[in-house]
Design an enzyme around this catalytic site. Structure first.
Site, PDB file in Angstrom:
ATOM      1  N   LYS A 105       0.820  -1.230   0.000  1.00 30.56           N
ATOM      2  CA  LYS A 105       0.000   0.000   0.000  1.00 30.56           C
ATOM      3  C   LYS A 105       0.840   1.259   0.000  1.00 30.56           C
ATOM      4  CE  LYS A 105       0.214  -2.031   4.104  1.00 30.56           C
ATOM      5  NZ  LYS A 105       0.018  -3.418   4.414  1.00 30.56           N
ATOM      6  N   GLY A 134      -6.259  -6.378   4.243  1.00 30.92           N
ATOM      7  CA  GLY A 134      -5.879  -7.793   4.200  1.00 30.92           C
ATOM      8  C   GLY A 134      -6.830  -8.656   3.403  1.00 30.92           C
ATOM      9  N   ASP A 201      -0.152   3.951   7.897  1.00 26.81           N
ATOM     10  CA  ASP A 201      -0.613   2.748   7.195  1.00 26.81           C
ATOM     11  C   ASP A 201      -2.096   2.898   6.813  1.00 26.81           C
ATOM     12  OD1 ASP A 201      -0.336  -0.258   6.566  1.00 26.81           O
ATOM     13  OD2 ASP A 201      -1.983  -0.231   7.998  1.00 26.81           O
ATOM     14  N   LYS A 205      -4.048   3.226   2.964  1.00 26.91           N
ATOM     15  CA  LYS A 205      -5.205   2.415   2.548  1.00 26.91           C
ATOM     16  C   LYS A 205      -6.406   3.281   2.165  1.00 26.91           C
ATOM     17  CE  LYS A 205      -3.565  -1.359   5.492  1.00 26.91           C
ATOM     18  NZ  LYS A 205      -3.569  -1.875   6.860  1.00 26.91           N
ATOM     19  N   GLY A 302      -2.157 -10.965   8.362  1.00 29.37           N
ATOM     20  CA  GLY A 302      -1.943 -12.387   8.624  1.00 29.37           C
ATOM     21  C   GLY A 302      -1.645 -13.125   7.330  1.00 29.37           C
TER      22      GLY A 302
HETATM   23  N1  HSE Z   1       0.226  -3.356  10.050  1.00 28.24           N
HETATM   24  C1  HSE Z   1      -1.072  -3.492   9.490  1.00 28.24           C
HETATM   25  C2  HSE Z   1      -2.102  -3.549  10.596  1.00 28.24           C
HETATM   26  C3  HSE Z   1      -1.270  -4.725   8.671  1.00 28.24           C
HETATM   27  O1  HSE Z   1      -1.764  -3.547  11.771  1.00 28.24           O
HETATM   28  O2  HSE Z   1      -3.273  -3.577  10.257  1.00 28.24           O
HETATM   29  C4  HSE Z   1      -0.759  -4.583   7.294  1.00 28.24           C
HETATM   30  O3  HSE Z   1      -1.344  -3.503   6.643  1.00 28.24           O
END
Ligand code: HSE
Length: 438
Positions: A105, A134, A201, A205, A302
């Site tokens: 991403k 995910g 992060d 997204k 995961g």
């Molecule tokens: N590090 C991310 C999370 C997972 O904790 O959701 C991968 O995008």
């Protein structure tokens, strides 16, 4: 039909999950895709591990260039992460006429415009279901399932680590630091958890979802980002008493003047399903004008959940490989020449209701001073409580909920109120998202 040949860049958690699920479900996958999908090359720096996972006949190398340049590879699966080496490899793969599937991403949020553009020129596909939430097929839903709709907004819990921390803080009345430590021990947070807890992060997204939802270019530089590091257990607890849960949300919304694009903690009414997403789980609500509010829930990270998304992309590419590129599903759902230049609004132009916690000296006239400032900025209070708690220095907590107001006005009001001598510490401001699906 001959099997389609896949080169895997990176056989870490997601790579090994992808390899295992592809093998385990090969028969079922062939029934769906109409042809085999086989990993014939793997590149990984850890050759011992890669060799221990690979079946005989699979070429293992520590040089990813061998894979992206190999004439027999049809699809490159990029799972190495980062935005430097990964970018070069993806661009090389595209230049070699290979399709790309990626879970990266950060790469697409920062360089998506360039990558999608060169892929289009080359007539190859770039698929990235695994990059957002995910295993939840949210890209597919936004890009295909909801195409009848004018999307109004998307709001999601799209970082499992941050959600785990907030859940633990609320359920166990713990402060931030030890819960973060626990998340690291459990392997949820990265060793450097900045991207998770600072909202970066989630911002990657929501940027990708926004582009697909509204048909605008990918514009990571325009996202407003605020993480969870300044949240206190105290605010989580007050929010709960007021009927809300605090969640780190990625939000993108179409309003009259443009598109909102933001990540920040928010109070969500506890009766909303989204407010009840706990632990490392992810969930995204999409509101379309025809369908109404739809909810997508599942594992956001995961090995096998993410592999599920990677393989779904592989099947899509296998199905569409022989189609005329003009007849494939456009990467951002909208036709390339129909992308819109609707502006992403600066945060100051966004309107939200707010939760405010102020520490003030407990004496007559204090409330009047504060409400005077709010009134000057046209900010209306919807609820207020004064807690009996006496803090060090003899001040008390006042909690206020406001009606919707312009961020710019709230910023100015907060600065003015913080400058009042009766206010003894910084104001905690958390935006409220009603997320009403009607
Ligand atoms: N590090 C991310 C999370 C997972 O904790 O959701 C991968 O995008």
């Amino acid at each position: 039909m001959k099997p389609i040949k896949v080169g895997l860049l990176g056989i870490g958690t997601v790579g090994s999950g992808t390899y295992a699920v592809l093998k385990r479900n090969q028969e079922e996958i062939i029934r769906r895709s109409g042809r085999g999908i086989v990993v014939t090359m793997i590149a990984d720096r850890d050759l011992v591990r890669a060799n221990s996972l690979a079946d005989s006949g699979v070429v293992v190398t520590d040089n990813a260039q061998d894979v992206v340049m190999h004439p027999e590879i049809d699809i490159v699966v990029e799972l190495i992460g980062g935005t430097t080496v990964a970018k070069d490899l993806v661009l090389t793969a595209i230049a070699q006429g290979k399709h790309v599937v990626t879970a990266n991403k950060a790469l697409l949020a920062n360089h998506g415009a360039e990558i999608f553009s060169v892929a289009r020129e080359k007539g190859v596909m770039v698929a990235f279901e695994a990059a957002v939430a995910g295993g939840i097929p949210i890209i597919k839903a936004l890009r295909e399932g909801l195409t009848a709709n004018r999307i109004e907004w998307v709001a999601g819990i799209i970082n499992g680590t941050a959600n785990f921390i907030l859940s633990e803080m609320r359920e166990k009345s713990l402060p931030f630091a030890p819960v973060l430590e626990q998340a690291q021990k459990l392997g949820y947070a990265e060793a450097n958890p900045t991207y998770d807890i600072e909202g970066i992060d989630a911002a990657h997204k929501i940027t990708l979802m926004s582009a697909i939802a509204f048909g605008v270019p990918v514009q990571f530089d325009k996202v407003y980002i605020e993480g969870i590091t300044r949240l206190t257990q105290e605010d989580i607890s007050y929010a709960e008493k007021l009927g809300y849960r605090i969640k780190l949300l990625g939000i993108t919304r179409r309003v009259d003047k443009g598109i909102e694009l933001r990540v920040h903690p928010a109070l969500v009414p506890e009766r909303r399903l989204l407010a009840n997403v706990e632990g490392v789980m992810n969930a995204v609500v999409v509101k379309g004008d025809a369908v109404g509010a739809t909810l997508y829930y599942g594992a956001g990270a995961g090995a096998e959940p993410t592999a599920s998304a990677v393989i779904a992309d592989l099947v899509d590419v296998a199905r569409m490989q022989t189609a005329d590129p003009a007849h494939r599903v456009p990467v951002l759902s909208f036709q390339f020449d129909a992308l819109s230049d609707t502006p992403i609004l600066p945060m100051e132009a966004v309107e939200t209701a707010c939760y405010l916690r102020l520490q003030v000296i407990d004496k007559p006239g204090v409330l009047a001073e504060i409400t005077r400032v709010l009134a000057d900025f046209n900010i209306s209070i919807s609820a207020m409580i004064q807690k009996e708690v006496v803090n060090e220095g003899g001040s008390v907590n006042i909690i206020m909920l406001t009606h919707k107001n312009l961020e710019k006005d709230m910023n100015a009001a907060i600065s003015r109120i913080e400058a009042l001598p009766v206010v003894t510490s910084q104001i905690a401001r958390i935006r409220i998202e009603e997320l009403n699906g009607n």
